[in-house]
Design a protein around this motif. Structure first.
Motif, mmCIF file in Angstrom:
data_model
loop_
_atom_site.group_PDB
_atom_site.id
_atom_site.type_symbol
_atom_site.label_atom_id
_atom_site.label_comp_id
_atom_site.label_asym_id
_atom_site.label_seq_id
_atom_site.Cartn_x
_atom_site.Cartn_y
_atom_site.Cartn_z
ATOM 1 N N TYR A 99 25.960 68.463 120.180
ATOM 2 C CA TYR A 99 26.566 69.623 119.524
ATOM 3 C C TYR A 99 27.700 70.187 120.381
ATOM 4 C CZ TYR A 99 27.228 74.210 117.537
ATOM 5 O OH TYR A 99 27.803 75.325 116.993
ATOM 6 N N GLU A 100 27.471 70.317 121.686
ATOM 7 C CA GLU A 100 28.519 70.818 122.578
ATOM 8 C C GLU A 100 29.734 69.896 122.569
ATOM 9 O OE1 GLU A 100 27.208 71.624 126.555
ATOM 10 O OE2 GLU A 100 25.783 73.161 125.905
ATOM 11 N N ALA A 101 29.508 68.593 122.572
ATOM 12 C CA ALA A 101 30.621 67.642 122.546
ATOM 13 C C ALA A 101 31.461 67.816 121.283
ATOM 14 C CB ALA A 101 30.101 66.211 122.650
ATOM 15 N N GLN A 102 30.781 68.004 120.159
ATOM 16 C CA GLN A 102 31.504 68.228 118.898
ATOM 17 C C GLN A 102 32.344 69.499 118.962
ATOM 18 O OE1 GLN A 102 27.903 66.642 116.109
ATOM 19 N NE2 GLN A 102 28.934 68.443 115.413
ATOM 20 N N GLU A 103 31.692 70.584 119.345
ATOM 21 C CA GLU A 103 32.325 71.893 119.275
ATOM 22 C C GLU A 103 33.273 72.185 120.441
ATOM 23 O OE1 GLU A 103 32.121 74.230 116.734
ATOM 24 O OE2 GLU A 103 31.177 72.568 115.674
ATOM 25 N N LEU A 104 32.962 71.691 121.635
ATOM 26 C CA LEU A 104 33.746 72.047 122.813
ATOM 27 C C LEU A 104 34.733 70.970 123.247
ATOM 28 C CD1 LEU A 104 30.886 73.710 124.891
ATOM 29 C CD2 LEU A 104 32.546 74.813 123.372
ATOM 30 N N ASP A 105 34.530 69.742 122.786
ATOM 31 C CA ASP A 105 35.440 68.655 123.147
ATOM 32 C C ASP A 105 36.268 68.179 121.949
ATOM 33 O OD1 ASP A 105 34.630 68.470 125.917
ATOM 34 O OD2 ASP A 105 32.800 67.502 125.233
ATOM 35 N N ILE A 106 35.599 67.824 120.858
ATOM 36 C CA ILE A 106 36.297 67.250 119.698
ATOM 37 C C ILE A 106 37.048 68.306 118.896
ATOM 38 C CG2 ILE A 106 35.983 65.980 117.527
ATOM 39 C CD1 ILE A 106 35.573 64.342 120.099
ATOM 40 N N ARG A 107 36.412 69.408 118.605
ATOM 41 C CA ARG A 107 37.040 70.447 117.778
ATOM 42 C C ARG A 107 38.373 70.934 118.356
ATOM 43 N NH1 ARG A 107 33.875 75.559 115.104
ATOM 44 N NH2 ARG A 107 35.654 76.402 113.967
ATOM 45 N N PRO A 108 38.461 71.221 119.666
ATOM 46 C CA PRO A 108 39.764 71.638 120.207
ATOM 47 C C PRO A 108 40.826 70.533 120.114
ATOM 48 C CG PRO A 108 38.013 72.264 121.718
ATOM 49 C CD PRO A 108 37.394 71.381 120.665
ATOM 50 N N LEU A 109 40.399 69.275 120.229
ATOM 51 C CA LEU A 109 41.364 68.179 120.124
ATOM 52 C C LEU A 109 41.903 68.043 118.701
ATOM 53 C CD1 LEU A 109 39.558 65.481 122.304
ATOM 54 C CD2 LEU A 109 41.639 66.740 122.887
ATOM 55 N N MET A 110 41.036 68.225 117.721
ATOM 56 C CA MET A 110 41.430 68.073 116.317
ATOM 57 C C MET A 110 42.078 69.326 115.738
ATOM 58 S SD MET A 110 38.334 66.022 114.498
ATOM 59 C CE MET A 110 38.124 64.274 114.762
#
Length: 153
Positions: free
Chosen positions: A32-43
């Motif tokens: 969940y953290e990877a989705q929200e804190l890593d992927i979401r800012p990139l996208m």
């Protein structure tokens, strides 16, 4: 809270998890953290929302990967954003394995049957995994940009 876009099965496709790890408690929070804190800012928020909805509806090539033609007409094998999320989640998981939160304090648990890994070794491994995640993200970004240039809708 957003739904998870990867499962334990998908994590095990790319990274080894010992069978004794309770994935629901130990690694899924890092997914969940990877989705929200890593992927979401990139996208970006808007694109991430569309991506998330399409993954949940099982209709997205961006998540699972594909072979596509780039602007120059070359065939490109693209692994998908799933691999990015797995790598970022695994890196977050490894960073936090030497720390246990108990009822009385935060501890570093040691047992007579194992030897803790040197923190520098863990830091180096996490850095390698994050580098791989970034490389896979660049592939995602190239796919997104190619798709937008071909079909701007």
């Amino acid at each position: 809270m957003a739904q998870l876009l990867i499962t334990e099965t998908e994590i095990n496709q790319y990274k080894y998890l010992a069978p004794t790890i309770n994935s629901a408690q130990r690694i899924l929070p890092f997914c969940y953290e990877a989705q929200e804190l890593d992927i979401r800012p990139l996208m970006g928020d808007e694109f991430y929302f569309v991506y998330q909805q399409q993954v949940l509806n099982e209709m997205i090539t961006l998540h699972n990967g594909t072979t596509y033609q780039n602007i120059s007409g070359n065939s490109i094998v693209f692994d998908g954003c799933l691999k990015v999320i797995v790598h970022y989640a695994y890196a977050r998981f490894l960073e936090n394995q030497q720390i246990s939160v108990t009822a009385n304090s935060v501890v570093s648990k040691e047992s007579p049957y194992s030897t803790p890994i040197d923190p520098l070794t863990i830091k180096q491994r996490v850095s390698q995994i994050r580098s791989a995640a970034w490389k896979y993200w660049i592939e995602c970004d190239n796919f997104i940009n190619t798709y937008k240039s071909i079909d701007p809708s």
